[in-house]
Scaffold this active site. Structure first.
Site, short mmCIF file in Angstrom:
data_model
loop_
_atom_site.label_atom_id
_atom_site.label_comp_id
_atom_site.label_asym_id
_atom_site.label_seq_id
_atom_site.Cartn_x
_atom_site.Cartn_y
_atom_site.Cartn_z
N HIS A 73 0.81 -1.23 0.00
CA HIS A 73 0.00 0.00 0.00
C HIS A 73 0.84 1.27 0.00
O HIS A 73 1.88 1.33 0.65
CB HIS A 73 -1.01 0.00 1.16
N ASP A 190 6.20 1.89 6.45
CA ASP A 190 4.93 1.16 6.33
C ASP A 190 4.04 1.97 5.40
O ASP A 190 3.49 2.98 5.82
CB ASP A 190 4.33 0.99 7.72
N GLU A 224 -5.28 1.21 2.75
CA GLU A 224 -4.96 0.12 3.67
C GLU A 224 -5.05 0.54 5.13
O GLU A 224 -5.54 -0.21 5.97
CB GLU A 224 -3.55 -0.41 3.39
N GLU A 225 -4.57 1.73 5.44
CA GLU A 225 -4.47 2.15 6.85
C GLU A 225 -5.83 2.29 7.52
O GLU A 225 -5.92 2.40 8.73
CB GLU A 225 -3.66 3.44 7.00
N ASP A 245 4.02 -6.34 3.34
CA ASP A 245 3.85 -5.25 4.29
C ASP A 245 4.84 -5.45 5.45
O ASP A 245 5.34 -6.55 5.68
CB ASP A 245 2.40 -5.21 4.80
N HIS A 325 4.51 2.61 13.04
CA HIS A 325 3.51 3.67 13.26
C HIS A 325 4.04 4.74 14.22
O HIS A 325 3.27 5.43 14.89
CB HIS A 325 2.16 3.10 13.75
ZN LIG Z 1 1.15 -1.35 6.31
#
Ligand SMILES: [Zn+2]
Length: 348
Positions: A73, A190, A224-225, A245, A325
């Site tokens: 993503h 990410d 995606e998130e 991922d 994150h």
């Molecule tokens: Zn991800």
């Protein structure tokens, strides 16, 4: 099987460009456009955008009887303007799941409806230690206590509106990418790191005049998130989906920044055992530096497709990313291992 050579300069160069292209979920069109441009350089790929804005590249294989897909993503965590305060500063609402303290003090860009951008930074409302003393430390970071200070002369809601800023404008946090001795430190590795791995795999096969064993769809998702990125847009005869991922690195995890990881279970439950075993065998056979792990707080685009009714085998691989994150970091070794794994799968 032997794997073609990976151009790591290309991988890092593409990753740098992608990381520096803001793409919070819902506002990922610039990153999709950059990707589309990069993929246009490979004649074997047929590239289309879905109506939702994801990018789907179809790569004709030696065989086409059981098509496969790989997904990564381009969208990232970010925010949206929730309110314009009477002080002219902005209250935000989060896009994706993260803690405010991970972006406290970070530079950011607000994208206005007129297509302009305004710079600023995300601060605690009680930011100054000289004024608020111990409250700077004690205040809980939440939607009420965090605000954007714009780098513009404004002290009122009207002055901020005059800049073109409105409720609903997207906000992107600066990636602050830096590469040192193979370590790649940036926000939003990410999942941009894995997008770059897929591109590097495409280039490696292309440079070696090879094609995938089966017709393969490369699906670059843009939601995606928030949980539904790759829920649609695959051909009905798809047989397998390998999600690429990041791997969760930290206490109690086998994953690290120097290996690629096969995730066999996350918050959505176990992945497809047969496909996972196939990937594991490929990694063992080709001595690809890898780990097998379980992620405690994690969901993937493969599961999004499963939840939407996708009847395919789904597995998950990716490079170890520390402090995910948050201010993330990985190493080139993990990116190379991931790219090798993708290549092995494509050729298998
Ligand atoms: Zn991800």
């Amino acid at each position: 099987m032997s794997l073609p050579e990976i151009d790591t300069d290309y991988l890092l160069q593409f990753l740098t460009g992608l990381l520096n292209t803001p793409s919070p979920t819902g506002f990922a069109h610039q990153a999709i456009a950059r990707l589309e441009q990069a993929l246009a350089g490979f004649p074997g790929l047929q590239v289309n955008q879905t109506r939702k804005g994801a990018l789907v590249a179809t790569w004709a294989g030696k065989a086409s009887g059981s098509p496969r897909a790989l997904t990564a993503h381009v969208d990232t965590l970010g925010a949206m303007v929730k309110e314009i305060k009477s002080s002219g500063r902005l209250k935000l609402t989060k896009i994706g799941s993260f803690a405010w303290n991970t972006v406290e003090g970070e530079g950011c860009t607000v994208f206005t409806g007129k297509g302009e951008s305004v710079r600023g930074s995300l601060l605690l409302t009680k930011a100054s230690g000289h004024i608020h003393g111990s409250q700077v430390n004690e205040t809980k970071r939440d939607d009420e206590t965090m605000e954007v200070r714009l780098d513009a002369r404004t002290a009122s809601a009207d002055e901020t509106r005059a800049l073109g800023v409105e409720v609903g404008d997207f906000v992107a946090f600066d990636p602050r990418m830096e590469v040192t001795d193979g370590f790649v430190r940036s926000r939003h590795l990410d999942d941009k790191a894995c997008v770059a791995c897929l591109l590097a795999a495409v280039k490696a096969l292309n440079d070696a005049n090879l094609q995938p064993a089966q017709t393969t769809i490369l699906y670059f998702s843009n939601y995606e998130e928030v949980g539904h990125g790759a829920a649609s847009g695959f051909p009905p005869d798809l047989t397998e989906l390998v999600t690429v991922d990041m791997a969760a690195v930290g206490e109690g995890q086998t994953s690290d920044e120097f290996h690629a990881t096969l995730c066999v279970k996350d918050s959505g439950g176990p992945y497809h055992h047969g496909l996972s075993q196939k990937l594991r065998s490929l990694a063992e056979e080709l001595a690809i530096p890898h780990r097998v792990d379980i992620y405690p707080h994690y969901g993937s685009d493969g599961e999004a497709y499963w939840r939407a009714g996708g009847d395919v085998a789904v597995a998950l691989i990716g490079p170890g990313v520390d402090a995910s994150h948050s201010y993330e970091r990985t190493h080139l070794e993990a990116l190379v291992a991931t790219t090798q794994w993708v290549l092995a799968y494509l050729l298998s």
